[in-house]
Motif scaffolding. Structure first.
Motif, short mmCIF file in Angstrom:
data_model
loop_
_atom_site.label_atom_id
_atom_site.label_comp_id
_atom_site.label_asym_id
_atom_site.label_seq_id
_atom_site.Cartn_x
_atom_site.Cartn_y
_atom_site.Cartn_z
N GLY A 130 1.13 1.52 0.68
CA GLY A 130 2.26 1.73 1.59
C GLY A 130 3.39 2.46 0.90
O GLY A 130 4.03 3.35 1.46
N LEU A 131 3.62 2.09 -0.34
CA LEU A 131 4.67 2.75 -1.12
C LEU A 131 4.31 4.22 -1.37
O LEU A 131 5.15 5.12 -1.26
N LEU A 132 3.04 4.46 -1.65
CA LEU A 132 2.57 5.83 -1.89
C LEU A 132 2.78 6.68 -0.63
O LEU A 132 3.23 7.82 -0.70
N VAL A 133 2.46 6.12 0.53
CA VAL A 133 2.51 6.88 1.78
C VAL A 133 3.95 7.15 2.21
O VAL A 133 4.29 8.27 2.60
N SER A 161 20.67 2.61 -11.39
CA SER A 161 19.41 2.48 -12.11
C SER A 161 18.33 2.37 -11.03
O SER A 161 18.40 1.51 -10.15
N PHE A 162 17.37 3.28 -11.08
CA PHE A 162 16.33 3.35 -10.05
C PHE A 162 14.98 3.15 -10.74
O PHE A 162 14.65 3.90 -11.66
N HIS A 163 14.24 2.14 -10.32
CA HIS A 163 12.98 1.81 -10.98
C HIS A 163 11.84 1.84 -9.97
O HIS A 163 11.94 1.20 -8.91
N TRP A 164 10.79 2.59 -10.28
CA TRP A 164 9.65 2.75 -9.38
C TRP A 164 8.43 2.13 -10.04
O TRP A 164 8.05 2.56 -11.15
N ASP A 165 7.82 1.14 -9.42
CA ASP A 165 6.60 0.55 -9.95
C ASP A 165 5.48 0.80 -8.95
O ASP A 165 5.21 -0.03 -8.07
N GLY A 166 4.86 1.97 -9.06
CA GLY A 166 3.83 2.35 -8.09
C GLY A 166 2.60 1.48 -8.15
O GLY A 166 1.96 1.22 -7.13
N SER A 167 2.25 1.00 -9.33
CA SER A 167 1.03 0.20 -9.43
C SER A 167 1.21 -1.17 -8.80
O SER A 167 0.29 -1.70 -8.18
N ALA A 168 2.40 -1.72 -8.90
CA ALA A 168 2.64 -3.03 -8.28
C ALA A 168 3.02 -2.91 -6.81
O ALA A 168 2.80 -3.83 -6.02
N PHE A 216 6.40 -2.72 0.18
CA PHE A 216 5.52 -2.82 1.35
C PHE A 216 4.52 -3.93 1.06
O PHE A 216 4.16 -4.15 -0.08
N TYR A 217 4.09 -4.62 2.11
CA TYR A 217 3.15 -5.70 1.87
C TYR A 217 2.14 -5.82 3.01
O TYR A 217 2.38 -5.41 4.13
N HIS A 218 0.99 -6.38 2.66
CA HIS A 218 0.00 -6.79 3.65
C HIS A 218 0.35 -8.21 4.05
O HIS A 218 0.73 -9.02 3.21
N SER A 219 0.21 -8.52 5.30
CA SER A 219 0.38 -9.90 5.73
C SER A 219 -0.94 -10.36 6.32
O SER A 219 -1.34 -9.91 7.39
N ASN A 220 -1.62 -11.20 5.59
CA ASN A 220 -2.93 -11.67 6.02
C ASN A 220 -2.83 -13.15 6.40
O ASN A 220 -2.50 -13.97 5.56
N PRO A 221 -3.16 -13.48 7.63
CA PRO A 221 -3.10 -14.89 8.01
C PRO A 221 -4.02 -15.72 7.11
O PRO A 221 -5.05 -15.20 6.66
N PRO A 222 -3.72 -16.93 6.87
CA PRO A 222 -2.52 -17.63 7.31
C PRO A 222 -1.42 -17.56 6.26
O PRO A 222 -1.47 -18.26 5.28
N ALA A 223 -0.46 -16.72 6.49
CA ALA A 223 0.75 -16.62 5.67
C ALA A 223 0.48 -16.20 4.23
O ALA A 223 1.16 -16.58 3.32
N GLN A 224 -0.54 -15.39 4.05
CA GLN A 224 -0.78 -14.87 2.70
C GLN A 224 -0.18 -13.46 2.64
O GLN A 224 -0.59 -12.57 3.38
#
Lengths: 167, 87
Positions: free
Chosen positions: A23-26, A153-160, A8-16
């Motif tokens: 989002g992953l937690l939720v 192989s399933f890898h969860w990186d909650g902090s990232a 999951f990601y935030h999209s903050n203009p301009p294109a950041q």
């Protein structure tokens, strides 16, 4: 061995674009899934000039607490499938029997096709993803359990804020 | 042929034969239709494929021959905590 990353990601203009661990937690590890009749049965139906049921599709959630992958049972019945076994499942109200079906699962966003898998039929009516992060709730149709993860192989990186799967 | 949606007859037969089959086929997958063992197979896939070849879309049982049957665990679903949140 293909590896697919999901985040999951935030999209903050301009294109950041930055990853969003919250989002992953939720939402957890969600995957679109198609549920098909197994290829053996599709072939048998085709040879008998009978129609092959169209796949059922929706959203699945990886749930490492589940022994068997579980699918909303009305969808399995809509595919014309009969149970091939019964397993006992422990609940707060004591053990209950759950039907087991053979299915083919396809994960279109991963490009992963699981030709034959035992799944239990469950009542997932009303199970939706949260209304959060600007997303409308979506119905869940399957819980991906450890009998499928046994092949991955399933890898969860909650902090990232990402998870990956390879098979 | 069993009534659709019910495997009671096949499961009762399986249970009545389990001790005997454990002596010869431990770990294999039994394919049962009605009160008859169609065969035993080394994988679920093989047992299911033969079942479809023999019986088409009719109902049959595929169960591994082990002392204790597999159990399902769905803790989050059964306690209603799939997407738990504070109110």
């Amino acid at each position: 061995m293909p590896v697919r990353y999901n985040y999951f990601y935030h999209s903050n203009p301009p294109a950041q674009v930055t990853l969003d661990p919250n989002g992953l937690l939720v939402f957890g590890a969600l995957l679109p899934v198609e549920i098909h009749v197994p290829p053996q049965l599709a072939q048998s139906l085709g040879q008998a000039n009978q129609p092959i049921p169209q796949p059922q599709s929706g959203l699945s959630l990886i749930d490492t607490g589940c022994t068997f992958t579980s699918v909303h049972e009305p969808l399995l019945i809509a595919l014309g499938l009969h149970p091939i076994n019964v397993v006992q499942s422990g609940t707060a109200n004591g053990p209950v029997d759950q039907n087991v079906y053979a299915v083919r699962l396809n994960f279109p966003t991963l490009g992963w096709d699981v030709g034959l898998l035992e799944v239990t039929g469950s009542n997932l009516a009303g199970q939706t993803t949260p209304a959060s992060h600007g997303q409308a709730p979506q119905l869940l149709v399957a819980l991906i359990g450890r009998n499928l993860l046994a092949a991955c192989s399933f890898h969860w990186d909650g902090s990232a804020g990402f998870w990956s799967i390879s098979w | 042929m069993s009534e659709p949606g019910s495997l009671e007859r096949e499961i009762a037969y399986f249970k009545s034969k389990r001790a005997e089959w454990l002596q010869h086929y431990t770990g294999q997958y039994a394919l049962v239709m009605g009160e008859a063992l169609t065969g035993t197979f080394t994988s679920f896939s093989e047992a299911y494929s033969v079942g479809v070849d023999r019986f088409g879309s009719d109902q049959f049982l595929v169960r591994q021959i082990v002392e204790h049957d597999a159990e399902q665990s769905l803790p989050a679903l059964f306690v209603g905590a799939l997407f738990a949140s504070s109110l």
